[in-house]
Scaffold this motif. Sequence first.
Motif, PDB file in Angstrom:
ATOM      1  N   LEU A   1       0.790  -1.198   0.033  1.00 30.78           N
ATOM      2  CA  LEU A   1      -0.007   0.077   0.120  1.00 30.78           C
ATOM      3  C   LEU A   1       0.853   1.231  -0.180  1.00 30.78           C
ATOM      4  N   TRP A   2       1.982   1.159   0.396  1.00 25.60           N
ATOM      5  CA  TRP A   2       3.008   2.248   0.334  1.00 25.60           C
ATOM      6  C   TRP A   2       4.365   1.914   0.056  1.00 25.60           C
ATOM      7  N   THR A   3       4.941   3.120  -0.504  1.00 24.15           N
ATOM      8  CA  THR A   3       6.298   2.804  -0.985  1.00 24.15           C
ATOM      9  C   THR A   3       7.268   3.813  -0.278  1.00 24.15           C
ATOM     10  N   ARG A   4       8.451   3.660  -0.301  1.00 23.25           N
ATOM     11  CA  ARG A   4       9.503   4.529   0.367  1.00 23.25           C
ATOM     12  C   ARG A   4       9.218   5.908  -0.497  1.00 23.25           C
ATOM     13  N   GLU A   5       9.266   5.854  -1.690  1.00 21.92           N
ATOM     14  CA  GLU A   5       9.366   6.904  -2.504  1.00 21.92           C
ATOM     15  C   GLU A   5       8.146   7.940  -2.279  1.00 21.92           C
ATOM     16  N   LEU A   6       7.208   7.120  -2.180  1.00 19.46           N
ATOM     17  CA  LEU A   6       5.728   7.852  -2.001  1.00 19.46           C
ATOM     18  C   LEU A   6       5.934   8.564  -0.765  1.00 19.46           C
ATOM     19  N   ILE A   7       6.292   8.054   0.461  1.00 23.76           N
ATOM     20  CA  ILE A   7       6.476   8.745   1.957  1.00 23.76           C
ATOM     21  C   ILE A   7       7.404   9.811   1.805  1.00 23.76           C
ATOM     22  N   GLU A   8       8.805   9.484   1.207  1.00 26.12           N
ATOM     23  CA  GLU A   8       9.797  10.417   0.971  1.00 26.12           C
ATOM     24  C   GLU A   8       9.381  11.945   0.039  1.00 26.12           C
ATOM     25  N   SER A   9       8.338  11.521  -0.717  1.00 22.71           N
ATOM     26  CA  SER A   9       8.221  12.509  -1.709  1.00 22.71           C
ATOM     27  C   SER A   9       7.390  13.809  -1.068  1.00 22.71           C
ATOM     28  N   ALA A  10       6.724  13.359   0.044  1.00 16.99           N
ATOM     29  CA  ALA A  10       5.956  14.583   0.902  1.00 16.99           C
ATOM     30  C   ALA A  10       6.723  14.716   2.088  1.00 16.99           C
ATOM     31  N   ARG A  11       7.654  14.129   2.499  1.00 13.30           N
ATOM     32  CA  ARG A  11       8.245  14.493   3.848  1.00 13.30           C
ATOM     33  C   ARG A  11       8.724  16.007   4.191  1.00 13.30           C
ATOM     34  N   VAL A  12       8.192  16.468   5.229  1.00 13.88           N
ATOM     35  CA  VAL A  12       8.686  17.924   5.646  1.00 13.88           C
ATOM     36  C   VAL A  12       9.237  17.804   6.894  1.00 13.88           C
ATOM     37  N   GLN A  13      10.035  18.982   7.214  1.00 12.88           N
ATOM     38  CA  GLN A  13      10.650  19.082   8.660  1.00 12.88           C
ATOM     39  C   GLN A  13      10.160  19.497   9.582  1.00 12.88           C
ATOM     40  N   ASN A  14       8.916  20.565   9.228  1.00 18.41           N
ATOM     41  CA  ASN A  14       8.140  21.119  10.386  1.00 18.41           C
ATOM     42  C   ASN A  14       6.835  21.162   9.744  1.00 18.41           C
ATOM     43  N   ALA A  15       5.812  21.272  10.689  1.00 21.02           N
ATOM     44  CA  ALA A  15       4.315  21.192  10.324  1.00 21.02           C
ATOM     45  C   ALA A  15       3.821  22.623  10.633  1.00 21.02           C
ATOM     46  N   PRO A  16       2.908  22.871   9.380  1.00 18.91           N
ATOM     47  CA  PRO A  16       2.333  24.299   9.650  1.00 18.91           C
ATOM     48  C   PRO A  16       1.440  24.223  10.887  1.00 18.91           C
ATOM     49  N   PRO A  17       0.600  25.327  11.059  1.00 22.91           N
ATOM     50  CA  PRO A  17      -0.459  25.377  12.010  1.00 22.91           C
ATOM     51  C   PRO A  17      -1.724  24.290  11.698  1.00 22.91           C
ATOM     52  N   LEU A  18      -1.882  23.640  12.812  1.00 22.93           N
ATOM     53  CA  LEU A  18      -2.938  22.624  12.620  1.00 22.93           C
ATOM     54  C   LEU A  18      -4.229  22.932  13.217  1.00 22.93           C
ATOM     55  N   VAL A  19      -5.501  22.533  12.579  1.00 21.24           N
ATOM     56  CA  VAL A  19      -6.582  22.852  13.257  1.00 21.24           C
ATOM     57  C   VAL A  19      -6.880  21.727  14.465  1.00 21.24           C
ATOM     58  N   ARG A  20      -6.390  20.681  13.993  1.00 20.08           N
ATOM     59  CA  ARG A  20      -6.893  19.474  15.094  1.00 20.08           C
ATOM     60  C   ARG A  20      -5.654  18.418  15.054  1.00 20.08           C
ATOM     61  N   ILE A  21      -5.587  17.936  16.220  1.00 18.63           N
ATOM     62  CA  ILE A  21      -4.516  16.633  16.647  1.00 18.63           C
ATOM     63  C   ILE A  21      -5.130  15.679  17.135  1.00 18.63           C
ATOM     64  N   VAL A  22      -4.675  14.406  16.688  1.00 16.06           N
ATOM     65  CA  VAL A  22      -5.180  13.087  17.176  1.00 16.06           C
ATOM     66  C   VAL A  22      -4.231  12.177  17.574  1.00 16.06           C
ATOM     67  N   VAL A  23      -4.313  11.611  18.656  1.00 17.02           N
ATOM     68  CA  VAL A  23      -3.283  10.203  18.851  1.00 17.02           C
ATOM     69  C   VAL A  23      -4.130   9.109  18.786  1.00 17.02           C
ATOM     70  N   GLY A  24      -3.567   8.192  17.865  1.00 18.00           N
ATOM     71  CA  GLY A  24      -4.090   6.927  17.796  1.00 18.00           C
ATOM     72  C   GLY A  24      -3.422   6.020  18.442  1.00 18.00           C
ATOM     73  N   VAL A  25      -4.296   4.760  18.834  1.00 23.56           N
ATOM     74  CA  VAL A  25      -3.678   3.789  19.832  1.00 23.56           C
ATOM     75  C   VAL A  25      -4.118   2.513  19.623  1.00 23.56           C
ATOM     76  N   ASP A  26      -3.129   1.666  18.940  1.00 23.64           N
ATOM     77  CA  ASP A  26      -3.468   0.293  18.795  1.00 23.64           C
ATOM     78  C   ASP A  26      -3.015  -0.573  20.194  1.00 23.64           C
ATOM     79  N   PRO A  27      -3.815  -0.903  20.979  1.00 22.67           N
ATOM     80  CA  PRO A  27      -3.390  -1.512  22.252  1.00 22.67           C
ATOM     81  C   PRO A  27      -3.078  -3.034  22.210  1.00 22.67           C
ATOM     82  N   ALA A  28      -1.785  -3.245  23.000  1.00 24.88           N
ATOM     83  CA  ALA A  28      -1.579  -4.553  23.257  1.00 24.88           C
ATOM     84  C   ALA A  28      -2.021  -4.517  24.773  1.00 24.88           C
ATOM     85  N   VAL A  29      -2.889  -5.783  25.005  1.00 24.79           N
ATOM     86  CA  VAL A  29      -3.602  -6.136  26.355  1.00 24.79           C
ATOM     87  C   VAL A  29      -2.733  -6.829  27.311  1.00 24.79           C
ATOM     88  N   THR A  30      -1.518  -7.298  26.725  1.00 19.96           N
ATOM     89  CA  THR A  30      -0.713  -8.547  27.419  1.00 19.96           C
ATOM     90  C   THR A  30       0.648  -7.975  27.463  1.00 19.96           C
TER      91      THR A  30
END
Length: 201
Positions: free
Chosen positions: A1-30
Amino acid sequence: LWTRELIESARVQNAPPLVRIVVGVDPAVTNNENSDQTGIVAAGITADGHYYVLDDKSIYASPDAWARVAVTLYQDLKADKIVAETNNGGDMVILLMQQVDPTVATKKVTATRGKQLRAEPISSLYEQKRVHHVGYFPELETQMCEWTPASKDSPDRLDALVWAISELNAGGSSMLALASMAVLCSACGMPSPKMASVCFT
């Protein structure tokens, strides 16, 4: 679904102002030698509908420990919400984080479709150059590029990324509408509605 070239082509060093931020968690319960990692990935969205992957704090840890890591990331980034998969662990997943900080905003999500079906819309956003990694996340990016539906290993970091961006994508339209209605007040420089005749700050 992804390639390294695809990710690299849109990489940035800093984020602009964001209107919303979310933390996603996929938990291990053991917490033993056979346990998966807990995926913990933060992402944000801008007013123009671009997504920025901000951090990857995925970890092998006890439930109490990973809950503290997730809440600390939420606090450090001043995030709007933690979105956590509750297929394994149910309400305990949310309760763990609320024990760390009773004020934390959380949302339960349940996986009802396969991982590939959940990931494909997010992959499409990458193809549109609308998702940007802020800096480098080697382990996350390796998992993104190497995971296939036939893989036996759980893509914990990838799942957390998908949950975070899916939540931003689902709630993005209303947030972007609000952002587009805002202008900067000439008196104080703070956002205010276009139709407002006075400064509310």
